[in-house]
Design an enzyme around this catalytic site. Sequence first.
Site, PDB file in Angstrom:
ATOM      1  N   LYS A  35       0.863  -1.145   0.093  1.00 45.89           N
ATOM      2  CA  LYS A  35      -0.094   0.008   0.101  1.00 45.89           C
ATOM      3  C   LYS A  35       0.799   1.273  -0.091  1.00 45.89           C
ATOM      4  O   LYS A  35       1.970   1.169   0.286  1.00 45.89           O
ATOM      5  CB  LYS A  35      -0.761  -0.087   1.092  1.00 45.89           C
ATOM      6  N   ARG A 133     -10.577  -0.822  14.821  1.00 47.89           N
ATOM      7  CA  ARG A 133     -10.481   0.067  13.660  1.00 47.89           C
ATOM      8  C   ARG A 133     -11.418  -0.350  12.891  1.00 47.89           C
ATOM      9  O   ARG A 133     -12.079   0.392  12.365  1.00 47.89           O
ATOM     10  CB  ARG A 133      -8.743   0.089  13.438  1.00 47.89           C
ATOM     11  N   TYR A 261      13.682  31.725   5.780  1.00 46.42           N
ATOM     12  CA  TYR A 261      12.487  32.539   6.366  1.00 46.42           C
ATOM     13  C   TYR A 261      12.340  32.656   7.719  1.00 46.42           C
ATOM     14  O   TYR A 261      12.720  31.888   8.654  1.00 46.42           O
ATOM     15  CB  TYR A 261      11.246  31.264   6.017  1.00 46.42           C
ATOM     16  N   MET A 310       9.575  25.105   1.362  1.00 39.99           N
ATOM     17  CA  MET A 310       8.704  24.180   0.644  1.00 39.99           C
ATOM     18  C   MET A 310       9.724  23.260  -0.440  1.00 39.99           C
ATOM     19  O   MET A 310       9.561  22.002  -0.457  1.00 39.99           O
ATOM     20  CB  MET A 310       7.871  24.733  -0.475  1.00 39.99           C
TER      21      MET A 310
HETATM   22  C1  LIG Z   1      -0.250  -2.103   6.626  1.00 40.23           C
HETATM   23  C2  LIG Z   1      -0.829  -3.240   7.376  1.00 40.23           C
HETATM   24  C3  LIG Z   1       0.110  -4.215   7.471  1.00 40.23           C
HETATM   25  C4  LIG Z   1       1.652  -4.249   7.508  1.00 40.23           C
HETATM   26  O1  LIG Z   1       2.245  -3.983   8.346  1.00 40.23           O
HETATM   27  P1  LIG Z   1       3.861  -3.865   8.799  1.00 40.23           P
HETATM   28  O2  LIG Z   1       3.940  -3.386  10.338  1.00 40.23           O
HETATM   29  O3  LIG Z   1       4.408  -2.759   7.851  1.00 40.23           O
HETATM   30  O4  LIG Z   1       4.412  -5.171   8.401  1.00 40.23           O
HETATM   31  C5  LIG Z   1      -0.583  -5.292   7.724  1.00 40.23           C
HETATM   32  N1  LIG Z   1      -1.793  -5.586   8.076  1.00 40.23           N
HETATM   33  C6  LIG Z   1      -2.650  -4.623   7.923  1.00 40.23           C
HETATM   34  C7  LIG Z   1      -4.225  -5.032   8.116  1.00 40.23           C
HETATM   35  C8  LIG Z   1      -2.236  -3.244   7.650  1.00 40.23           C
HETATM   36  O5  LIG Z   1      -3.043  -2.338   7.367  1.00 40.23           O
END
Ligand SMILES: *Cc1c(COP(=O)(O)O)cnc(C)c1O
Length: 366
Positions: A35, A133, A261, A310
């Site tokens: 992701k 969550r 700045y 920036m």
């Molecule tokens: C992001 C995520 C992971 C990965 O976790 P890491 O700590 O980066 O290995 C695993 N499971 C879910 C549900 C996640 O959202």
Amino acid sequence: MAITRLEIDLSALKHNYTYMRSKVAPNVRMMAVVKAFAYGSDAQVVAKELEKLNVDYFAVAYVAEGVALRDAGITTPILVLHPQPDNFETLLERCLEPNIYSKRMLEMFSAFAKAKKQTAYPIHLKFNTGLNRLGFTADDVPWIVEQVLKSEHLKVKSLFSHLAASEDLDERDFTLHQIAQFDEIANEIKTQLGYAPFMHMTNTSGIINYPSAHYDCVRTGIGLYGYGNTPEETANLKPVARLKSVISQKHIINSGDSVGYNRALIAKEQMVTATIPIGHADGISRAYGNGVGYVTIAGEKAPFVGNVCMDMIMVNVTNITCEEGDDVEIFGTHTGANALAQKVQSISYELLTMVGQRVKRVVLRE
Ligand SMILES: *Cc1c(COP(=O)(O)O)cnc(C)c1O
């Protein structure tokens, strides 16, 4: 290459994948979490490499991320951790597999699969065991089973949950309770469904700390990118992403002159600064300014001077032998993303994923 760039080291990725793989039994599947552009790197490049290494599954947060993988030619199954009903159409077109985490989602996806005349479309059921969550609760089980069994349109491919504090051994009792709860829920579902979806619960630190919870599959993200949640874990891994830049210009700052700045730095004595073409638009938080963060130039630490702009930062190179055009490392080999992030009470995950999309990705192959 003397521009601001994020180097992506595929041999480090292979090393980390092999290391994480070695932590789990051979029959346990590896789900690579790619992701957020594979934690800020390049999801398409990373996923292709992992597919070559025979990874079993991918996980992304959103449907659009899954689409990008399919566009890159990825054929491995992809779990979408956080789909929305608005993207069901795209999800189905691209053979992405949804996490179904609530009654509303199950009802909506079930109706959708029916309308699209799907048979046994793979879904993944997520259970909330304490993170609070996303996820069904144990009380939802009878309802879920009833819905799934009456629908020929869906098939439960996996059951999963997520640990709240897998990296924190002070929370061991809580984690073991989460695992026990997941066991109980999964066993109940399997019995009632009459088939056994695969089970997964651990992220990177869960893989390391809770081998008893590997089940049929593990989900690794940060470990693949070279970071653990302890120095011991990190020592076994190699950073995949290295954020680098270049010195654009050097300045001699006289005592009493200011830099940047808001004139945030007033020189107390003569000093030399280097201006570097990377700023908060590239993911370098303003919190690193005024000596909090540092970069590495010629193997030496050069602290930030004044405020982060920036598109630029200024650093102190008074005692460093360096020239305009020289290379600068923001994080990577000298300073890990975790060590730099710690300076601003953050974590490697945040620093890595904040690297802006205008930073050129440079892939280093073996
Ligand atoms: C992001 C995520 C992971 C990965 O976790 P890491 O700590 O980066 O290995 C695993 N499971 C879910 C549900 C996640 O959202």
